[in-house]
Design a protein around this motif. Structure first.
Motif, PDB file in Angstrom:
ATOM      1  N   GLY A  54     -55.073  20.700  -3.155  1.00 16.20           N
ATOM      2  CA  GLY A  54     -54.988  22.100  -3.534  1.00 16.20           C
ATOM      3  C   GLY A  54     -56.275  22.686  -4.069  1.00 16.20           C
ATOM      4  O   GLY A  54     -56.429  23.911  -4.096  1.00 16.20           O
ATOM      5  N   ALA A  55     -57.195  21.845  -4.515  1.00 20.60           N
ATOM      6  CA  ALA A  55     -58.505  22.322  -4.955  1.00 20.60           C
ATOM      7  C   ALA A  55     -59.406  22.426  -3.723  1.00 20.60           C
ATOM      8  O   ALA A  55     -59.668  21.419  -3.063  1.00 20.60           O
ATOM      9  CB  ALA A  55     -59.111  21.377  -5.986  1.00 20.60           C
ATOM     10  N   ILE A  56     -59.862  23.634  -3.420  1.00 20.78           N
ATOM     11  CA  ILE A  56     -60.677  23.870  -2.230  1.00 20.78           C
ATOM     12  C   ILE A  56     -62.145  23.731  -2.617  1.00 20.78           C
ATOM     13  O   ILE A  56     -62.649  24.451  -3.482  1.00 20.78           O
ATOM     14  CB  ILE A  56     -60.409  25.258  -1.633  1.00 20.78           C
ATOM     15  CG1 ILE A  56     -58.923  25.405  -1.270  1.00 20.78           C
ATOM     16  CG2 ILE A  56     -61.285  25.488  -0.412  1.00 20.78           C
ATOM     17  CD1 ILE A  56     -58.427  24.391  -0.245  1.00 20.78           C
ATOM     18  N   ILE A  57     -62.816  22.771  -1.956  1.00 21.02           N
ATOM     19  CA  ILE A  57     -64.208  22.466  -2.291  1.00 21.02           C
ATOM     20  C   ILE A  57     -65.063  22.711  -1.051  1.00 21.02           C
ATOM     21  O   ILE A  57     -64.818  22.138   0.013  1.00 21.02           O
ATOM     22  CB  ILE A  57     -64.347  21.013  -2.781  1.00 21.02           C
ATOM     23  CG1 ILE A  57     -63.444  20.797  -4.003  1.00 21.02           C
ATOM     24  CG2 ILE A  57     -65.800  20.686  -3.120  1.00 21.02           C
ATOM     25  CD1 ILE A  57     -63.354  19.359  -4.464  1.00 21.02           C
ATOM     26  N   LEU A  58     -66.070  23.572  -1.205  1.00 23.25           N
ATOM     27  CA  LEU A  58     -66.960  23.940  -0.113  1.00 23.25           C
ATOM     28  C   LEU A  58     -68.279  23.182  -0.226  1.00 23.25           C
ATOM     29  O   LEU A  58     -68.610  22.664  -1.282  1.00 23.25           O
ATOM     30  CB  LEU A  58     -67.249  25.447  -0.152  1.00 23.25           C
ATOM     31  CG  LEU A  58     -66.077  26.403  -0.382  1.00 23.25           C
ATOM     32  CD1 LEU A  58     -66.565  27.844  -0.311  1.00 23.25           C
ATOM     33  CD2 LEU A  58     -64.962  26.162   0.617  1.00 23.25           C
ATOM     34  N   GLU A  59     -69.025  23.152   0.885  1.00 20.23           N
ATOM     35  CA  GLU A  59     -70.381  22.601   0.947  1.00 20.23           C
ATOM     36  C   GLU A  59     -70.370  21.065   0.927  1.00 20.23           C
ATOM     37  O   GLU A  59     -69.876  20.434   0.000  1.00 20.23           O
ATOM     38  CB  GLU A  59     -71.275  23.138  -0.170  1.00 20.23           C
ATOM     39  CG  GLU A  59     -71.516  24.634  -0.087  1.00 20.23           C
ATOM     40  CD  GLU A  59     -72.300  25.027   1.157  1.00 20.23           C
ATOM     41  OE1 GLU A  59     -73.311  24.369   1.474  1.00 20.23           O
ATOM     42  OE2 GLU A  59     -71.903  25.996   1.824  1.00 20.23           O
ATOM     43  N   SER A  60     -70.953  20.479   1.966  1.00 21.16           N
ATOM     44  CA  SER A  60     -70.908  19.022   2.143  1.00 21.16           C
ATOM     45  C   SER A  60     -71.488  18.269   0.949  1.00 21.16           C
ATOM     46  O   SER A  60     -70.944  17.239   0.530  1.00 21.16           O
ATOM     47  CB  SER A  60     -71.656  18.622   3.415  1.00 21.16           C
ATOM     48  OG  SER A  60     -73.021  19.018   3.355  1.00 21.16           O
ATOM     49  N   GLU A  61     -72.581  18.764   0.385  1.00 22.06           N
ATOM     50  CA  GLU A  61     -73.197  18.042  -0.732  1.00 22.06           C
ATOM     51  C   GLU A  61     -72.308  18.077  -1.966  1.00 22.06           C
ATOM     52  O   GLU A  61     -72.181  17.081  -2.686  1.00 22.06           O
ATOM     53  CB  GLU A  61     -74.575  18.627  -1.049  1.00 22.06           C
ATOM     54  CG  GLU A  61     -75.418  17.781  -1.986  1.00 22.06           C
ATOM     55  CD  GLU A  61     -75.824  16.435  -1.372  1.00 22.06           C
ATOM     56  OE1 GLU A  61     -76.215  15.544  -2.149  1.00 22.06           O
ATOM     57  OE2 GLU A  61     -75.741  16.275  -0.141  1.00 22.06           O
ATOM     58  N   VAL A  62     -71.658  19.222  -2.199  1.00 19.67           N
ATOM     59  CA  VAL A  62     -70.726  19.332  -3.331  1.00 19.67           C
ATOM     60  C   VAL A  62     -69.507  18.451  -3.084  1.00 19.67           C
ATOM     61  O   VAL A  62     -69.022  17.761  -4.002  1.00 19.67           O
ATOM     62  CB  VAL A  62     -70.322  20.804  -3.554  1.00 19.67           C
ATOM     63  CG1 VAL A  62     -69.338  20.918  -4.715  1.00 19.67           C
ATOM     64  CG2 VAL A  62     -71.549  21.658  -3.828  1.00 19.67           C
ATOM     65  N   ILE A  63     -69.016  18.459  -1.858  1.00 24.26           N
ATOM     66  CA  ILE A  63     -67.883  17.588  -1.501  1.00 24.26           C
ATOM     67  C   ILE A  63     -68.242  16.133  -1.767  1.00 24.26           C
ATOM     68  O   ILE A  63     -67.468  15.380  -2.373  1.00 24.26           O
ATOM     69  CB  ILE A  63     -67.507  17.789  -0.018  1.00 24.26           C
ATOM     70  CG1 ILE A  63     -66.871  19.169   0.192  1.00 24.26           C
ATOM     71  CG2 ILE A  63     -66.564  16.685   0.468  1.00 24.26           C
ATOM     72  CD1 ILE A  63     -66.710  19.562   1.653  1.00 24.26           C
ATOM     73  N   ASN A  64     -69.431  15.726  -1.336  1.00 23.81           N
ATOM     74  CA  ASN A  64     -69.816  14.322  -1.484  1.00 23.81           C
ATOM     75  C   ASN A  64     -69.985  13.931  -2.943  1.00 23.81           C
ATOM     76  O   ASN A  64     -69.579  12.831  -3.349  1.00 23.81           O
ATOM     77  CB  ASN A  64     -71.098  14.045  -0.701  1.00 23.81           C
ATOM     78  CG  ASN A  64     -70.838  13.995   0.795  1.00 23.81           C
ATOM     79  OD1 ASN A  64     -69.715  14.186   1.245  1.00 23.81           O
ATOM     80  ND2 ASN A  64     -71.882  13.739   1.572  1.00 23.81           N
ATOM     81  N   GLU A  65     -70.566  14.802  -3.741  1.00 21.21           N
ATOM     82  CA  GLU A  65     -70.705  14.476  -5.167  1.00 21.21           C
ATOM     83  C   GLU A  65     -69.337  14.464  -5.844  1.00 21.21           C
ATOM     84  O   GLU A  65     -69.096  13.641  -6.741  1.00 21.21           O
ATOM     85  CB  GLU A  65     -71.661  15.454  -5.837  1.00 21.21           C
ATOM     86  CG  GLU A  65     -73.101  15.278  -5.362  1.00 21.21           C
ATOM     87  CD  GLU A  65     -74.113  15.252  -6.494  1.00 21.21           C
ATOM     88  OE1 GLU A  65     -73.707  15.228  -7.667  1.00 21.21           O
ATOM     89  OE2 GLU A  65     -75.319  15.244  -6.185  1.00 21.21           O
TER      90      GLU A  65
END
Length: 213
Positions: A54-65
């Motif tokens: 349910g938490a929407i996380i954008l941007e690959s670098e932010v997703i990876n961290e």
């Protein structure tokens, strides 16, 4: 969790590599980034997006961290602040300096409609960035030393495009005259997660060339 994904996307592959390394149970959702439905999830229309319960996380670098913080084992970031900074520098170098001139070549694939000056300018810029990357890499091992990190996850998928697309523009091999880059590229492809991610990119590229989806 769900990853809104395109297998040919280097940024989506960047996050898939982390998911594979950590053995996470993430549903891969094939996505049209321009669809109205997807734009409701990610107004930027960029791939990938992570739906983390349910938490929407954008941007690959932010997703990876995020995935590294949420699932710290196996670790893809070193322990010391200095070593972590080095990984972030490499990932940032990829996102801001190496990848953009390569992306600018994607619309230039058709020789009949190609802007030759733009292509020449971007090939020169890519060559400069690859020279810089060669100097930044260690003599052996992965992008930041002995351990596989988020930096390798960032650079490897884009190197797939460097290796497979640049020859179409008449460029010499990216590995020629860049011994550290050549050593890293050979070494990183021994990693099972990288083998899987690059194979998926290869299959997607072949399907696109055949006119498939």
């Amino acid at each position: 969790m769900k990853l809104y994904n395109m297998n040919l996307s280097n940024f989506a592959t960047k996050s898939r590599l982390v998911i594979y390394e950590k053995g996470l149970n993430v549903e891969m959702v094939a996505t049209d980034s321009h669809s109205a439905e997807y734009l409701k999830i990610n107004p930027l229309g960029k791939i990938p997006t992570l739906d983390a319960d349910g938490a929407i996380i954008l941007e690959s670098e932010v997703i990876n961290e995020y995935l590294e913080e949420k699932y710290p084992t196996p670790a893809l970031m070193p322990k010391s602040p200095e070593a972590r900074a080095k990984v972030r520098v490499m990932s940032r170098f990829h996102d801001l300096y190496l990848e953009p001139p390569l992306r600018a070549l994607f619309p230039q694939m058709n020789p009949k409609t190609r802007d030759q000056k733009l292509v020449a300018d971007k090939l020169a810029e890519i060559a400069t960035r690859l020279d810089q990357l060669d100097r930044m890499l260690p003599e052996s091992g992965f992008a930041c030393g002995a351990d596989f990190t988020l930096a390798d996850c960032a650079i490897a998928p884009t190197m797939f495009f460097v290796a497979n697309l640049l020859p179409a523009f008449g460029a010499k091999s990216a590995l020629e005259g860049r011994p550290r880059l050549a050593a890293w590229w050979e070494h990183v492809q021994t990693r099972p997660s990288v083998q899987k991610g690059l194979a998926e990119m290869g299959e997607a590229m072949a399907a696109m060339q055949r006119g498939g989806n």
